[in-house]
Design an enzyme around this catalytic site. Structure first.
Site, short mmCIF file in Angstrom:
data_model
loop_
_atom_site.label_atom_id
_atom_site.label_comp_id
_atom_site.label_asym_id
_atom_site.label_seq_id
_atom_site.Cartn_x
_atom_site.Cartn_y
_atom_site.Cartn_z
N CYS A 10 -58.09 15.00 95.46
CA CYS A 10 -57.28 14.84 94.33
C CYS A 10 -57.99 14.80 93.01
O CYS A 10 -59.19 14.41 92.77
CB CYS A 10 -56.32 13.70 94.38
N CYS A 13 -60.59 12.07 92.27
CA CYS A 13 -61.83 12.29 93.29
C CYS A 13 -62.89 12.97 92.41
O CYS A 13 -64.18 12.86 92.32
CB CYS A 13 -61.67 12.81 94.51
#
Lengths: 84, 330
Positions: A10, A13
């Site tokens: 996502c 991250c």
């Protein structure tokens, strides 16, 4: 030393990885980066919130995008601890 | 009472903003009585309103949520059993920060700590469905009665779902690796007030970044429904007198991935065009609780049988809620 970024990929991250790479560059360290996207493996570190930041096998932060300055501090502490 | 109504109108419904947008459009020479002018008026007002509410709400709510990290929720839930644990799970689901990309690690973390699977599912249903921000937005777009009714049925759906899964002893349909992890308890650092404020600010930026496109699309569709689609078309398909309106709205909503903030303006426009409140709520609940991406994620940790039970239960439960609302409010 290995730095692992735990998370399914996502946006958070990715941002964490950028911060971690910046921190490593600032300290001039030779570090390998590994992205851990497999849920099985993420879970084995015991975190319930992604993204997670792991130095070698030690979870140093999770559930937030830790900023570069903090990661620099975490790295310094970690390296000092290892020396002792 | 009149003070409350005034506050509600100005702060939640933002009547001042509506007046401001109207004055602005008239000033630049757009006739708000025309179809285009009316759509534009609705679009500008709704977008600004949702973004203001969204930012204020997410900030406040994230601040509250910073007291309930999943680690703490897990600890609280571990102290209770049976239906009480499932009720707590559903309630805590509304205040625990939740992001769909964290749902699987959370599922594993809960199960691994020995929480019964029914409790975990109660949490997983209520967490996306009954979100504090969405409740206040519901009150803003509809009214407080609708918002409270939404919370109650949402919690019920979560508790009954968890109970059903627990009765049917679905534990064996969880992938084996979920139980095999070493149980690691990480220390959660104490947060200072500054940390919580920083967390709340981060959440606002993160969520606005994630949902703005859904809000624009949602309000756009809402504006189009409002002014371009004839009421007769909508009532022919989704009218309150059509028994199939609720199942149709639910089935369309289930695979969709969108945010509740984008779905609300569509639901509100539909209700204005004579669609039953139950039908509109069913659509919203279906969109938020289930989506194709979340079902695919869940497939990582549960076997097909449990996955089908979960999806079927939520789908039928939402339809039932829709029918109930249409009968009670119709």
């Amino acid at each position: 030393m290995i730095i692992r970024i735990l998370g399914p990929g996502c946006p958070n991250c990715k941002k964490l990885e950028v911060n971690a790479r910046d921190a490593v560059k600032q300290l001039g360290l030779g570090v390998d980066f590994v992205k851990v996207t497999d849920f099985k493996e993420i879970a084995s570190y015991g975190i319930m919130r992604t993204p997670g930041l792991v130095f070698d096998e030690k979870v140093v932060s999770f559930g937030k995008v830790t900023d570069t300055t903090t990661i620099v501090e975490l790295l310094k502490t970690y390296i000092n601890e290892r020396r002792v | 009472m009149s003070v409350f109504i005034w506050l509600n109108d100005q702060l939640l419904k933002m009547v001042w903003l509506s007046n401001l947008v109207e004055s602005f459009l008239i000033l630049v020479g757009i006739d708000i009585e025309t179809r285009f002018g009316a759509s534009l008026n609705f679009f500008i007002y709704d977008v600004i309103k949702i973004f203001i509410l969204l930012s204020v709400l997410i900030y406040t709510i994230s601040y509250i949520q910073s007291y309930f990290p999943p680690e703490r929720t897990r600890q609280i839930l571990g102290k209770h059993k049976g239906i009480v644990a499932r009720l707590f799970a559903a309630l805590l689901g509304t205040v625990t920060p939740f992001c769909s990309c964290s749902s699987i690690p959370l599922f594993i973390g809960f199960t691994n700590a020995g929480l019964p699977i029914g409790v975990t599912f109660s949490f997983l249903i209520s967490s996306p469905l009954v979100d504090l921000a969405s409740v206040i937005l519901l009150a803003s777009i509809f009214n407080w009665t609708v918002a409270l009714a939404y919370v109650v049925v949402g919690i019920l759906l979560a508790v009954i779902g968890g109970t059903l899964i627990s009765w049917l002893k679905m534990e064996k349909y969880v992938e084996g690796f979920v139980y095999d992890n070493p149980m690691v308890t990480l220390e959660t650092e104490e947060m200072t007030r500054k940390d919580r404020m920083a967390f709340a600010k981060e959440q606002v930026i993160f969520i606005v970044n994630k949902v703005w496109i859904y809000v624009l699309i949602g309000v756009g569709i809402g504006a189009a429904i409002h002014n371009y689609i004839p009421e007769s078309w909508i009532s022919a398909v989704l009218g309150i007198d059509k028994w199939y309106s609720v199942p149709l709205a639910t089935l369309v909503g289930v695979p969709m991935y969108a945010d509740i903030f984008g779905t609300l303006p569509i639901a509100s426009a539909l209700v204005d065009k004579g669609v039953g409140l139950g039908t509109a709520l069913a659509f919203m609940m279906a969109v938020t609780t289930l989506s194709l991406p979340s079902i695919i994620l869940l497939k990582n940790v549960v076997k097909t049988k449990l996955l089908i039970l979960f999806v079927a239960y939520c789908t039928f439960g939402i339809m039932l809620i829709g029918f109930m609302f249409n009968i009670l409010m119709g």
